[in-house]
Design a protein around this motif. Sequence first.
Motif, PDB file in Angstrom:
ATOM      1  N   ALA A 176       0.840  -1.196   0.000  1.00 43.71           N
ATOM      2  CA  ALA A 176       0.000   0.000   0.000  1.00 43.71           C
ATOM      3  C   ALA A 176       0.872   1.242   0.000  1.00 43.71           C
ATOM      4  CB  ALA A 176      -0.920   0.010   1.221  1.00 43.71           C
ATOM      5  N   ASP A 177       0.361   2.312  -0.630  1.00 44.68           N
ATOM      6  CA  ASP A 177       1.066   3.585  -0.570  1.00 44.68           C
ATOM      7  C   ASP A 177       0.326   4.533   0.361  1.00 44.68           C
ATOM      8  OD1 ASP A 177      -1.099   4.622  -1.967  1.00 44.68           O
ATOM      9  OD2 ASP A 177      -0.024   4.825  -3.867  1.00 44.68           O
ATOM     10  N   LEU A 178       0.784   5.783   0.445  1.00 47.07           N
ATOM     11  CA  LEU A 178       0.193   6.750   1.381  1.00 47.07           C
ATOM     12  C   LEU A 178      -1.244   7.103   1.048  1.00 47.07           C
ATOM     13  CD1 LEU A 178       3.221   9.152   1.937  1.00 47.07           C
ATOM     14  CD2 LEU A 178       2.159   7.658   3.638  1.00 47.07           C
ATOM     15  N   ASP A 179      -1.662   6.871  -0.191  1.00 51.96           N
ATOM     16  CA  ASP A 179      -3.042   7.143  -0.590  1.00 51.96           C
ATOM     17  C   ASP A 179      -3.927   5.911  -0.473  1.00 51.96           C
ATOM     18  OD1 ASP A 179      -2.555   9.841  -1.261  1.00 51.96           O
ATOM     19  OD2 ASP A 179      -1.694   9.224  -3.187  1.00 51.96           O
ATOM     20  N   ASN A 180      -3.394   4.861   0.175  1.00 44.78           N
ATOM     21  CA  ASN A 180      -4.124   3.606   0.368  1.00 44.78           C
ATOM     22  C   ASN A 180      -4.434   2.902  -0.949  1.00 44.78           C
ATOM     23  OD1 ASN A 180      -5.055   1.682   2.179  1.00 44.78           O
ATOM     24  ND2 ASN A 180      -7.165   2.407   2.080  1.00 44.78           N
ATOM     25  N   ASN A 181      -3.598   3.135  -1.953  1.00 39.49           N
ATOM     26  CA  ASN A 181      -3.659   2.335  -3.164  1.00 39.49           C
ATOM     27  C   ASN A 181      -2.924   1.028  -2.903  1.00 39.49           C
ATOM     28  OD1 ASN A 181      -4.965   4.371  -4.752  1.00 39.49           O
ATOM     29  ND2 ASN A 181      -2.996   5.442  -4.828  1.00 39.49           N
ATOM     30  N   VAL A 182      -3.471  -0.059  -3.387  1.00 43.60           N
ATOM     31  CA  VAL A 182      -2.995  -1.379  -3.003  1.00 43.60           C
ATOM     32  C   VAL A 182      -2.742  -2.254  -4.225  1.00 43.60           C
ATOM     33  CG1 VAL A 182      -3.588  -3.515  -1.758  1.00 43.60           C
ATOM     34  CG2 VAL A 182      -4.215  -1.288  -0.798  1.00 43.60           C
ATOM     35  N   VAL A 183      -1.661  -3.039  -4.169  1.00 39.98           N
ATOM     36  CA  VAL A 183      -1.456  -4.133  -5.119  1.00 39.98           C
ATOM     37  C   VAL A 183      -1.147  -5.393  -4.345  1.00 39.98           C
ATOM     38  CG1 VAL A 183      -0.681  -2.758  -7.087  1.00 39.98           C
ATOM     39  CG2 VAL A 183       0.985  -3.538  -5.405  1.00 39.98           C
ATOM     40  N   ASN A 184      -1.560  -6.522  -4.893  1.00 42.35           N
ATOM     41  CA  ASN A 184      -1.248  -7.824  -4.328  1.00 42.35           C
ATOM     42  C   ASN A 184      -0.244  -8.528  -5.222  1.00 42.35           C
ATOM     43  OD1 ASN A 184      -3.032  -7.490  -2.226  1.00 42.35           O
ATOM     44  ND2 ASN A 184      -4.711  -8.523  -3.244  1.00 42.35           N
ATOM     45  N   TRP A 185       0.634  -9.299  -4.606  1.00 47.93           N
ATOM     46  CA  TRP A 185       1.619 -10.091  -5.352  1.00 47.93           C
ATOM     47  C   TRP A 185       1.728 -11.455  -4.707  1.00 47.93           C
ATOM     48  CZ3 TRP A 185       5.794 -12.557  -3.233  1.00 47.93           C
ATOM     49  CH2 TRP A 185       6.688 -13.170  -4.126  1.00 47.93           C
ATOM     50  N   LYS A 186       1.979 -12.475  -5.528  1.00 45.17           N
ATOM     51  CA  LYS A 186       2.324 -13.784  -4.983  1.00 45.17           C
ATOM     52  C   LYS A 186       3.223 -14.492  -5.976  1.00 45.17           C
ATOM     53  CE  LYS A 186      -1.541 -16.588  -6.708  1.00 45.17           C
ATOM     54  NZ  LYS A 186      -2.566 -17.571  -6.312  1.00 45.17           N
ATOM     55  N   GLU A 187       4.050 -15.395  -5.454  1.00 46.48           N
ATOM     56  CA  GLU A 187       4.900 -16.163  -6.336  1.00 46.48           C
ATOM     57  C   GLU A 187       4.048 -17.215  -7.045  1.00 46.48           C
ATOM     58  OE1 GLU A 187       6.648 -19.498  -3.176  1.00 46.48           O
ATOM     59  OE2 GLU A 187       7.993 -18.060  -4.153  1.00 46.48           O
ATOM     60  N   PRO A 188       4.444 -17.632  -8.235  1.00 45.62           N
ATOM     61  CA  PRO A 188       3.645 -18.614  -8.980  1.00 45.62           C
ATOM     62  C   PRO A 188       3.372 -19.868  -8.159  1.00 45.62           C
ATOM     63  CG  PRO A 188       5.353 -17.692 -10.393  1.00 45.62           C
ATOM     64  CD  PRO A 188       5.631 -17.192  -8.998  1.00 45.62           C
ATOM     65  N   GLY A 189       2.101 -20.245  -8.121  1.00 49.44           N
ATOM     66  CA  GLY A 189       1.708 -21.452  -7.411  1.00 49.44           C
ATOM     67  C   GLY A 189       1.527 -21.292  -5.917  1.00 49.44           C
ATOM     68  N   ALA A 190       1.806 -20.098  -5.390  1.00 52.70           N
ATOM     69  CA  ALA A 190       1.690 -19.894  -3.943  1.00 52.70           C
ATOM     70  C   ALA A 190       0.230 -19.828  -3.529  1.00 52.70           C
ATOM     71  CB  ALA A 190       2.404 -18.612  -3.530  1.00 52.70           C
ATOM     72  N   GLU A 191      -0.033 -20.254  -2.300  1.00 59.46           N
ATOM     73  CA  GLU A 191      -1.384 -20.169  -1.774  1.00 59.46           C
ATOM     74  C   GLU A 191      -1.748 -18.720  -1.502  1.00 59.46           C
ATOM     75  OE1 GLU A 191      -1.528 -22.266   1.920  1.00 59.46           O
ATOM     76  OE2 GLU A 191       0.170 -21.197   2.769  1.00 59.46           O
ATOM     77  N   SER A 192      -3.005 -18.382  -1.711  1.00 59.26           N
ATOM     78  CA  SER A 192      -3.482 -17.035  -1.433  1.00 59.26           C
ATOM     79  C   SER A 192      -3.999 -16.961  -0.005  1.00 59.26           C
ATOM     80  CB  SER A 192      -4.594 -16.644  -2.407  1.00 59.26           C
ATOM     81  OG  SER A 192      -4.122 -16.625  -3.737  1.00 59.26           O
ATOM     82  N   THR A 193      -3.821 -15.811   0.620  1.00 58.66           N
ATOM     83  CA  THR A 193      -4.365 -15.640   1.961  1.00 58.66           C
ATOM     84  C   THR A 193      -5.870 -15.445   1.875  1.00 58.66           C
ATOM     85  OG1 THR A 193      -3.919 -13.278   1.840  1.00 58.66           O
ATOM     86  CG2 THR A 193      -2.242 -14.654   2.866  1.00 58.66           C
ATOM     87  N   PRO A 194      -6.625 -15.920   2.857  1.00 54.72           N
ATOM     88  CA  PRO A 194      -8.084 -15.768   2.816  1.00 54.72           C
ATOM     89  C   PRO A 194      -8.485 -14.301   2.766  1.00 54.72           C
ATOM     90  CG  PRO A 194      -7.413 -17.319   4.523  1.00 54.72           C
ATOM     91  CD  PRO A 194      -6.167 -16.648   4.044  1.00 54.72           C
ATOM     92  N   GLN A 195      -9.516 -13.999   1.994  1.00 55.70           N
ATOM     93  CA  GLN A 195     -10.038 -12.643   1.883  1.00 55.70           C
ATOM     94  C   GLN A 195     -11.406 -12.574   2.550  1.00 55.70           C
ATOM     95  OE1 GLN A 195      -8.404 -10.011   0.555  1.00 55.70           O
ATOM     96  NE2 GLN A 195      -6.645 -11.351   0.251  1.00 55.70           N
ATOM     97  N   PRO A 196     -11.738 -11.450   3.203  1.00 54.20           N
ATOM     98  CA  PRO A 196     -13.066 -11.315   3.813  1.00 54.20           C
ATOM     99  C   PRO A 196     -14.137 -11.223   2.744  1.00 54.20           C
ATOM    100  CG  PRO A 196     -11.896  -9.236   3.890  1.00 54.20           C
ATOM    101  CD  PRO A 196     -10.918 -10.250   3.383  1.00 54.20           C
ATOM    102  N   ASN A 197     -15.366 -11.575   3.111  1.00 52.62           N
ATOM    103  CA  ASN A 197     -16.479 -11.394   2.196  1.00 52.62           C
ATOM    104  C   ASN A 197     -16.692  -9.909   1.936  1.00 52.62           C
ATOM    105  OD1 ASN A 197     -16.989 -14.173   2.132  1.00 52.62           O
ATOM    106  ND2 ASN A 197     -18.238 -14.041   4.000  1.00 52.62           N
TER     107      ASN A 197
END
Length: 211
Positions: A176-197
């Motif tokens: 995240a940056d100071l404006d609360n803009n967000v990107v997600n990254w993961k390595e190929p094949g990695a498990e994703s963390t659970p996301q809230p509904n």
Amino acid sequence: MPILVHAHEPVDADEGASLPAEVISCLKSARFLQLGTSYRDYPHVSLMNYTYIPKGDALPYEEDAVIVMTSERLTKKFFNITANSRVSILVHDWVSKQTTNNAPQGLTQFLLSMNQAELSSISATLNGRARIVDNQEEERFFKEKHLASNPTDARRFIDAENVAVIVVKVSSARVADLDNNVVNWKEPGAESTPQPNNVGSNGAPYSNGTS
């Protein structure tokens, strides 16, 4: 690195062989990180000295980039890692501008006059797995790298008796940056963390921010 999107918008994880360059730069420049561990449903957070070792520099023990820390064995974080290898790490290069009336005037003026445009502005939550090094040669290898990258006053936390070496391999990140803009990254094949509904039990939307 993809264009940042607003934190309230759903975003897919961008896959890549290595962490985003901004995160690597932050890991190389920051001195401390916050390490999150857990046991059952009890979370625990620790402020840690650390060393970031780029890909290829930890051979023959690790091929990929890793984060190295040390911990006394009689600690909650050590126990948590032995029970649950999943960890979360917060690292950032934000500079706090909060001052107190007791702060030295010279330091206060210096902080107030800093060119904020020259300050980096990301916060990265990293997820991965930690392991306790149980081989003496490998432990010595990582301790030497850890000692070389940290100030002398950190030696007592690194090279004391009954101190274990912890190696973390990061598999995903949320940046995240100071404006609360967000990107997600993961390595190929990695498990994703659970996301809230998208919607909570009371009908209000969940925040999809970095906390």
